[in-house]
Design a protein around this motif. Structure first.
Motif, PDB file in Angstrom:
ATOM      1  N   GLY A 141     -14.467   6.963   0.718  1.00  0.00           N
ATOM      2  CA  GLY A 141     -13.051   6.674   0.683  1.00  0.00           C
ATOM      3  C   GLY A 141     -12.206   7.593   1.532  1.00  0.00           C
ATOM      4  O   GLY A 141     -12.662   8.136   2.548  1.00  0.00           O
TER       5      GLY A 141
ATOM      6  N   ALA B 245     -14.830   2.656   2.664  1.00  0.00           N
ATOM      7  CA  ALA B 245     -14.154   2.232   1.437  1.00  0.00           C
ATOM      8  C   ALA B 245     -12.831   2.973   1.273  1.00  0.00           C
ATOM      9  O   ALA B 245     -12.430   3.312   0.164  1.00  0.00           O
ATOM     10  N   ASN B 246     -12.127   3.206   2.378  1.00  0.00           N
ATOM     11  CA  ASN B 246     -10.847   3.906   2.333  1.00  0.00           C
ATOM     12  C   ASN B 246      -9.786   2.967   1.782  1.00  0.00           C
ATOM     13  O   ASN B 246      -9.404   1.986   2.425  1.00  0.00           O
ATOM     14  N   GLY B 247      -9.280   3.286   0.592  1.00  0.00           N
ATOM     15  CA  GLY B 247      -8.272   2.446  -0.031  1.00  0.00           C
ATOM     16  C   GLY B 247      -6.852   2.828   0.296  1.00  0.00           C
ATOM     17  O   GLY B 247      -5.908   2.158  -0.145  1.00  0.00           O
TER      18      GLY B 247
ATOM     19  N   GLN C 163       0.810  -1.212   0.000  1.00  0.00           N
ATOM     20  CA  GLN C 163       0.000   0.000   0.000  1.00  0.00           C
ATOM     21  C   GLN C 163       0.847   1.267   0.000  1.00  0.00           C
ATOM     22  O   GLN C 163       0.388   2.327  -0.414  1.00  0.00           O
TER      23      GLN C 163
ATOM     24  N   LEU D 148      -7.180   5.172  -6.314  1.00  0.00           N
ATOM     25  CA  LEU D 148      -6.840   4.061  -5.432  1.00  0.00           C
ATOM     26  C   LEU D 148      -7.338   4.289  -4.008  1.00  0.00           C
ATOM     27  O   LEU D 148      -7.782   3.352  -3.335  1.00  0.00           O
TER      28      LEU D 148
ATOM     29  N   PRO E 253     -11.872   4.217  -4.095  1.00  0.00           N
ATOM     30  CA  PRO E 253     -12.253   3.408  -5.256  1.00  0.00           C
ATOM     31  C   PRO E 253     -13.724   3.483  -5.645  1.00  0.00           C
ATOM     32  O   PRO E 253     -14.066   3.127  -6.777  1.00  0.00           O
TER      33      PRO E 253
END
Length: 355
Positions: free
Chosen positions: A334, A305-307, A206, A236, A239
């Protein structure tokens, strides 16, 4: 995590402010859940952001002021005598992350200030001789000197990414200047020693850009491809956020700052111990390396939805010794939580002021 809510006892002088805030936000679909509530199911449709589409495309004006080492560019809105809120952006973002948050806070009676961090937008160094230093304590000192220049004794501070880390540092080192705090992804204070410790392979993956920036090829590549690089990070890190080109391009303009690449590269190299900081910040970094507990009232937030790399809330809950609550924002939200879920972020700012 146990749900923690603000006290029902409100200072009578604040009742009118709270009433305005409630009128502004009560009807909005926040998509907010505590960790306990999250187990009962999502508040938004799967794969869709609970936040409304962005409705504001600009700030009324960008002001400039000399503060410490910088001439700082910042947006300001709201009554001059209102309680002050400082909103701090991260990388690779800018003040437009808060463009839909600001009107909600202004409607609730707050004076809101949103500065470009060093290396972004219209913020410039006053001297060409100043070290283009991106270490965390330097960014925090920038905000303290901005508060001094604007004659602000104390403010509620909210932020995400670099901005959340900066807010954490101010709350830890200068608690008298921080009335309360909203921090996306929680406790982000670190040190060079911590940055040298290896992570599990998936976690290292990451941080691919951190290793890229450690090379000269990475510096040159970021400089050459700022627009496309930042857009990839947005995709990213968020997302499920379907931002349009106009939304991205408004923020991308801030990366054309002449010092942007130098600040970004130094920030990430410093974290890995690959670049020196400045001696004048050593005392602060020494204190931060001890991972100090934060005592000011705090709400931490996370999008479902934190990428981007981020700690689990259970890992940092005990780092907040004062009044504290955590909120999970559901519906495909995100990393850029204030821009993706402005109503939820504004509500957290208002709520933390009454904890």
């Amino acid at each position: 995590m146990k749900k923690i809510t603000p006290s029902d006892e409100i200072d009578p002088r604040r009742r009118s402010l709270l009433g305005a805030a409630a009128a502004t936000l009560a009807a909005l679909p926040l998509g907010v859940a505590t960790l306990a509530d999250a187990q009962q199911g999502p508040t938004g449709a799967k794969g869709q952001a609970a936040a409304k589409p962005a409705s504001h495309a600009s700030f009324p004006a960008i002001k400039q002021i000399d503060a410490g080492l910088l001439n700082v560019g910042y947006a300001e809105a709201g009554p001059a005598n209102g309680p002050v809120v400082l909103l701090l952006h991260g990388w690779p973002y800018d003040i437009y992350s808060f463009v839909d948050v600001v009107p909600l806070l202004v409607a609730a009676g707050y004076r809101v200030i949103v500065p470009f961090l060093r290396g972004y937008g219209s913020t410039r160094f006053l001297s060409g001789e100043t070290v283009r230093n991106g270490q965390p304590s330097a960014l925090a000192m920038d905000i303290i000197t901005l508060m001094d220049a604007l004659k602000i004794e104390k403010a509620t501070i909210g932020g995400f990414d670099w901005g959340a880390r900066t807010a954490n540092i101010i709350a830890a080192l200068w608690p008298a200047r921080c009335k309360a705090m909203v921090s996306v992804s929680g406790y982000l204070i670190g040190s060079q020693a911590a940055g040298k410790a290896p992570l599990p392979p998936k976690a290292e993956l990451q941080w691919w850009y951190q290793f890229y920036f450690a090379t000269e090829r990475g510096r040159a590549g970021y400089d050459k491809n700022r627009h496309d690089f930042a857009k990839l990070i947005w995709q990213l890190a968020s997302p499920k956020w379907n931002f349009d080109d106009a939304t991205f391009d408004r923020s991308a303009a801030a990366f054309e700052n002449a010092d942007h690449v130098a600040i970004v590269i130094h920030n990430y190299r410093w974290r890995l111990g690959l670049a020196e900081g400045e001696a004048k910040y050593d005392e602060y970094e020494k204190k931060l390396a001890e991972a100090p507990v934060i005592s000011v009232p705090t709400i931490t937030m996370e999008g479902d939805a934190n990428g981007a790399p981020h700690p689990d809330p259970s890992a940092y809950a005990k780092k907040f010794s004062g009044k504290y609550a955590h909120r999970l924002i559901e519906g495909g939200i995100g990393h850029n939580l204030p821009q993706e879920a402005p109503e939820a972020f504004a509500k957290a700012i208002i709520d933390v002021n009454h904890m």
